[in-house]
Motif scaffolding. Sequence first.
Motif, PDB file in Angstrom:
ATOM      1  N   ASP A  89      65.943   2.220 -35.300  1.00 13.49           N
ATOM      2  CA  ASP A  89      67.271   1.809 -34.844  1.00 13.49           C
ATOM      3  C   ASP A  89      67.322   1.414 -33.371  1.00 13.49           C
ATOM      4  O   ASP A  89      68.369   1.007 -32.871  1.00 13.49           O
ATOM      5  CB  ASP A  89      68.279   2.943 -35.065  1.00 13.49           C
ATOM      6  CG  ASP A  89      68.507   3.230 -36.528  1.00 13.49           C
ATOM      7  OD1 ASP A  89      68.195   2.356 -37.371  1.00 13.49           O
ATOM      8  OD2 ASP A  89      69.001   4.337 -36.835  1.00 13.49           O
ATOM      9  N   THR A  90      66.208   1.528 -32.669  1.00  7.89           N
ATOM     10  CA  THR A  90      66.189   1.288 -31.229  1.00  7.89           C
ATOM     11  C   THR A  90      66.726  -0.089 -30.855  1.00  7.89           C
ATOM     12  O   THR A  90      67.607  -0.207 -30.001  1.00  7.89           O
ATOM     13  CB  THR A  90      64.773   1.489 -30.658  1.00  7.89           C
ATOM     14  OG1 THR A  90      64.408   2.867 -30.840  1.00  7.89           O
ATOM     15  CG2 THR A  90      64.706   1.158 -29.178  1.00  7.89           C
ATOM     16  N   GLU A  91      66.227  -1.145 -31.451  1.00  6.44           N
ATOM     17  CA  GLU A  91      66.660  -2.498 -31.087  1.00  6.44           C
ATOM     18  C   GLU A  91      68.141  -2.715 -31.377  1.00  6.44           C
ATOM     19  O   GLU A  91      68.849  -3.321 -30.572  1.00  6.44           O
ATOM     20  CB  GLU A  91      65.821  -3.566 -31.785  1.00  6.44           C
ATOM     21  CG  GLU A  91      64.476  -3.797 -31.136  1.00  6.44           C
ATOM     22  CD  GLU A  91      64.573  -4.124 -29.642  1.00  6.44           C
ATOM     23  OE1 GLU A  91      65.407  -4.972 -29.256  1.00  6.44           O
ATOM     24  OE2 GLU A  91      63.827  -3.522 -28.863  1.00  6.44           O
ATOM     25  N   ALA A  92      68.617  -2.224 -32.500  1.00  7.25           N
ATOM     26  CA  ALA A  92      70.032  -2.382 -32.840  1.00  7.25           C
ATOM     27  C   ALA A  92      70.916  -1.644 -31.837  1.00  7.25           C
ATOM     28  O   ALA A  92      71.954  -2.169 -31.410  1.00  7.25           O
ATOM     29  CB  ALA A  92      70.297  -1.874 -34.254  1.00  7.25           C
ATOM     30  N   GLU A  93      70.514  -0.450 -31.431  1.00  8.44           N
ATOM     31  CA  GLU A  93      71.289   0.317 -30.466  1.00  8.44           C
ATOM     32  C   GLU A  93      71.245  -0.331 -29.088  1.00  8.44           C
ATOM     33  O   GLU A  93      72.253  -0.353 -28.373  1.00  8.44           O
ATOM     34  CB  GLU A  93      70.800   1.759 -30.410  1.00  8.44           C
ATOM     35  CG  GLU A  93      71.139   2.519 -31.669  1.00  8.44           C
ATOM     36  CD  GLU A  93      70.756   3.984 -31.623  1.00  8.44           C
ATOM     37  OE1 GLU A  93      70.510   4.517 -30.519  1.00  8.44           O
ATOM     38  OE2 GLU A  93      70.704   4.602 -32.699  1.00  8.44           O
ATOM     39  N   ARG A  94      70.097  -0.867 -28.697  1.00 11.33           N
ATOM     40  CA  ARG A  94      70.000  -1.586 -27.426  1.00 11.33           C
ATOM     41  C   ARG A  94      70.954  -2.774 -27.410  1.00 11.33           C
ATOM     42  O   ARG A  94      71.646  -3.017 -26.426  1.00 11.33           O
ATOM     43  CB  ARG A  94      68.575  -2.088 -27.196  1.00 11.33           C
ATOM     44  CG  ARG A  94      67.598  -1.018 -26.823  1.00 11.33           C
ATOM     45  CD  ARG A  94      66.206  -1.580 -26.685  1.00 11.33           C
ATOM     46  NE  ARG A  94      65.284  -0.515 -26.304  1.00 11.33           N
ATOM     47  CZ  ARG A  94      63.974  -0.661 -26.253  1.00 11.33           C
ATOM     48  NH1 ARG A  94      63.414  -1.824 -26.558  1.00 11.33           N
ATOM     49  NH2 ARG A  94      63.211   0.346 -25.896  1.00 11.33           N
ATOM     50  N   GLN A  95      70.973  -3.516 -28.494  1.00  8.00           N
ATOM     51  CA  GLN A  95      71.853  -4.680 -28.574  1.00  8.00           C
ATOM     52  C   GLN A  95      73.315  -4.257 -28.535  1.00  8.00           C
ATOM     53  O   GLN A  95      74.139  -4.907 -27.904  1.00  8.00           O
ATOM     54  CB  GLN A  95      71.558  -5.488 -29.842  1.00  8.00           C
ATOM     55  CG  GLN A  95      72.238  -6.832 -29.861  1.00  8.00           C
ATOM     56  CD  GLN A  95      71.809  -7.710 -28.704  1.00  8.00           C
ATOM     57  OE1 GLN A  95      70.627  -7.847 -28.411  1.00  8.00           O
ATOM     58  NE2 GLN A  95      72.774  -8.300 -28.030  1.00  8.00           N
ATOM     59  N   TYR A  96      73.628  -3.160 -29.202  1.00 11.19           N
ATOM     60  CA  TYR A  96      74.999  -2.653 -29.195  1.00 11.19           C
ATOM     61  C   TYR A  96      75.454  -2.317 -27.768  1.00 11.19           C
ATOM     62  O   TYR A  96      76.567  -2.662 -27.356  1.00 11.19           O
ATOM     63  CB  TYR A  96      75.130  -1.414 -30.081  1.00 11.19           C
ATOM     64  CG  TYR A  96      76.496  -0.784 -29.988  1.00 11.19           C
ATOM     65  CD1 TYR A  96      77.567  -1.326 -30.687  1.00 11.19           C
ATOM     66  CD2 TYR A  96      76.721   0.314 -29.173  1.00 11.19           C
ATOM     67  CE1 TYR A  96      78.832  -0.773 -30.584  1.00 11.19           C
ATOM     68  CE2 TYR A  96      77.980   0.872 -29.062  1.00 11.19           C
ATOM     69  CZ  TYR A  96      79.029   0.329 -29.769  1.00 11.19           C
ATOM     70  OH  TYR A  96      80.282   0.867 -29.651  1.00 11.19           O
TER      71      TYR A  96
END
Length: 70
Positions: A27-34
Motif C-alpha cells: 500500500d506504500t505507493e497508494a498512501e504516498r499518492q494520497y
Amino acid sequence: MLTREVLSLYRRIFRVARQWRAAIPADTEAERQYIKDEARQLFRKNKNVSEELSKFPLYWYLSLIIRKHS
C-alpha cells in the motif's frame, strides 16, 4: 514571511510523502499518492488565507501528519 512558511510546510509534506512507508508494503505507493493529493487539494482550497500560519487549520492538520510519520 507567511509565504516562506507555507512553502516550507508544502515541501516538508512532500518530503514525508517520498519517505512514507505503509504498514502494508503493497500500500506504500497508494498512501504516498494520497498524501500528495490531499496536500495539493488543501493548499489550493486555502490559497487565499492570509492569517498567521500558526492559526491556519491546514497547518495544524499537516503538522500532525509530519510529526506522526517523520
